[in-house]
Design an enzyme around this catalytic site. Structure first.
Site, mmCIF file in Angstrom:
data_model
loop_
_atom_site.group_PDB
_atom_site.id
_atom_site.type_symbol
_atom_site.label_atom_id
_atom_site.label_comp_id
_atom_site.label_asym_id
_atom_site.label_seq_id
_atom_site.Cartn_x
_atom_site.Cartn_y
_atom_site.Cartn_z
ATOM 1 N N HIS A 82 0.847 -1.190 0.000
ATOM 2 C CA HIS A 82 0.000 0.000 0.000
ATOM 3 C C HIS A 82 0.883 1.241 0.000
ATOM 4 O O HIS A 82 1.850 1.326 0.745
ATOM 5 C CB HIS A 82 -0.895 0.006 1.248
ATOM 6 N N ASP A 161 -14.521 3.831 7.923
ATOM 7 C CA ASP A 161 -13.442 4.673 7.397
ATOM 8 C C ASP A 161 -13.966 5.605 6.310
ATOM 9 O O ASP A 161 -13.585 6.778 6.242
ATOM 10 C CB ASP A 161 -12.300 3.805 6.844
ATOM 11 N N ARG A 168 -13.425 13.912 7.998
ATOM 12 C CA ARG A 168 -12.102 14.511 8.242
ATOM 13 C C ARG A 168 -11.735 15.484 7.126
ATOM 14 O O ARG A 168 -11.114 16.521 7.361
ATOM 15 C CB ARG A 168 -11.040 13.407 8.339
ATOM 16 N N SER A 183 -6.965 4.581 9.381
ATOM 17 C CA SER A 183 -7.706 4.549 8.121
ATOM 18 C C SER A 183 -7.079 3.541 7.153
ATOM 19 O O SER A 183 -7.763 2.674 6.593
ATOM 20 C CB SER A 183 -7.700 5.966 7.529
ATOM 21 N N LYS A 187 -8.460 -0.773 6.409
ATOM 22 C CA LYS A 187 -8.841 -1.301 5.095
ATOM 23 C C LYS A 187 -8.004 -2.538 4.747
ATOM 24 O O LYS A 187 -8.489 -3.490 4.157
ATOM 25 C CB LYS A 187 -8.679 -0.218 4.023
HETATM 26 N N1 URA Z 1 -5.059 7.339 2.812
HETATM 27 C C1 URA Z 1 -6.064 6.743 3.493
HETATM 28 O O1 URA Z 1 -6.552 5.676 3.108
HETATM 29 N N2 URA Z 1 -6.515 7.338 4.614
HETATM 30 C C2 URA Z 1 -6.015 8.503 5.095
HETATM 31 O O2 URA Z 1 -6.462 8.967 6.131
HETATM 32 C C3 URA Z 1 -4.972 9.112 4.384
HETATM 33 C C4 URA Z 1 -4.509 8.504 3.233
#
Ligand code: URA
Length: 436
Positions: A82, A161, A168, A183, A187
């Site tokens: 990621h 999220d 946010r 966050s 995932k």
């Molecule tokens: N990428 C994400 O998935 N979440 C965040 O809060 C910032 C970058």
């Protein structure tokens, strides 16, 4: 439990228990806790931070808020990757086939780009016919056949999220280390990942502009992995200038193909090989040097490119455009930018490069915007390049002439020319890991 008491405790620098955090996330996801209370809580977290235990509890509550994916039952060691988001970052298109060509399994769920950062599913969608909506059965079939697949999210992974990120975004609480860490990791956990390599970007094109913040984010994500029994390696990498020379979906696919054919830009190739080596270490337990050699062999002997073609075929895409990239649809208009003076490229603001590409139509300003796959920028220079006044330093591509006005102004402002070259920044700045 009174939500107001929990907000007050966080506001005053206290800590919340795992049970209290789960109560807040469940209530926010089902709508019983309103946006105004959650925004007060995220602002309290923004200023007060969270302990490692609180951050882990937040992540697990978010991961459990929706569907949980299981990795396909096809044998082999799965490893995920990621990136925290950057400009010109097409590494997944190169790294996933390298790892698969070396025997690792990759079933990657990727996202779309938003704002100045690109997204992998947008890049892959530039390949005619390529499907990013595979079902779990199709994912299992694709990984069984070619060892990898890269697709969009299936079902509703970590809906807490999604809701929290939107909140946010409009309450100035995106750039909080525990909130970003939770966050991203929620995932990954919901997607079933057990072995994860994180590319934590730092520099002008990254969320974390300072490398100390990127390191803190890396540590927070590795710590979440440790709390969950996951193996996590986070590499802090340079995003002070765009990666490679191409920005924009089709242009980036073409650059990825060149890299998979062994003729890619040096910075992109180096990063891809280092990320692949870390992923292979998780699969094979080999040393860093052995895994780097395996990755290089797969890249330079053509096996990784073969895997990429297999993946594209398995996901319904055309390989004709990859074998002959001249067949990709081109933009009808272009403009160039020339160096205004003799000297060295001292700085190339990656965020401005990303915004200029978006202004050309390569990205979305709002979720519902459509994108032009052919639009984007091809740079001619890197920080440190020597230039003479009048040398071309970038070419911009777009579908309509009027798109150039803003993009030319933004991109021109991204370059700084000076009498001396800047000190080079290493591609991999640091690594944080819980893997021996
Ligand atoms: N990428 C994400 O998935 N979440 C965040 O809060 C910032 C970058």
């Amino acid at each position: 439990m009174r939500v107001c008491d929990l907000i007050r405790r966080k506001r005053d620098g206290g800590t919340l228990t795992a049970e209290e955090i789960r109560y807040l996330i469940e209530g926010y996801t089902d709508g019983s806790i309103p946006d105004y209370q959650m925004s007060a809580l995220t602002m309290a977290i923004y200023f007060r931070g969270m302990t490692a235990q609180e951050t882990a509890a937040l992540t697990f509550a978010m991961a459990d808020s929706g569907e949980q994916m299981a990795l396909p039952n096809v044998g082999g060691v799965f490893v995920d990757k990621h990136s925290t988001g950057g400009v010109g970052d097409k590494t997944t298109l190169i790294v996933a086939p390298i790892v698969a060509a070396c025997g690792g399994k990759v079933a990657k769920l990727s996202g779309r780009g938003l704002g100045h950062t690109g997204g992998t599913t947008d890049k892959l969608s530039a390949i005619p016919g390529f499907r990013i909506d595979l079902t779990p059965d199709e994912i299992a079939k694709a990984v069984g056949e070619c060892g990898l697949c890269v697709t969009g999210s299936t079902g509703e992974l970590a809906p807490a999220d999604k809701k929290l990120y939107a909140l946010r975004d409009v309450t100035a609480t995106v750039d909080s280390i525990p909130l970003i860490a939770a966050s991203i990791m929620s995932k990954k956990i919901a997607a079933g990942a057990k072995n994860i390599v994180l590319d934590v970007k730092t520099g002008s094109g990254a969320f974390m502009k300072r490398s100390a913040d990127a390191k803190a984010l890396a540590r927070a994500m590795v710590s979440i992995g440790t709390h969950r029994g996951l193996r996590v390696t986070a590499m802090i990498t340079n995003m002070d200038a765009p990666l490679g020379y191409a920005i924009g979906n089709t242009l980036e696919v073409i650059e990825a193909v060149q890299t998979l054919r062994g003729i890619g830009p040096a910075d992109l190739t180096e990063l891809c090989l280092k990320l692949s080596a870390q992923m292979l270490r998780m699969c094979s337990g080999g040393s860093r040097e052995e895994c780097f050699r395996m990755a290089s062999n797969a890249l330079y002997n053509g096996l990784a490119y073969e895997r990429f073609l297999e993946m594209v075929r398995a996901q319904g895409g055309s390989t004709d455009v990859l074998n002959n990239t001249a067949l990709f649809r081109k933009s009808c208009c272009y403009r160039t930018i020339e160096a205004p003076a003799d000297g060295y490229i001292r700085r190339m603001d990656a965020e401005k490069c990303g915004i200029a590409a978006m202004q050309l139509g390569a990205g979305r300003q709002k979720k519902e915007d459509s994108i032009d796959y052919a639009a984007g920028i091809v740079l001619d220079v890197k920080p440190g390049s020597a230039v003479c006044a009048g040398d071309r330093i970038a070419t911009l591509y777009a579908e309509r002439e009027e798109l150039f006005d803003d993009a030319l102004a933004t991109l021109s402002d991204a370059f700084e020319i000076a009498d001396s070259a800047p000190k080079p920044i290493p591609m991999v700045i640091d690594t944080v890991s819980n893997v021996q």
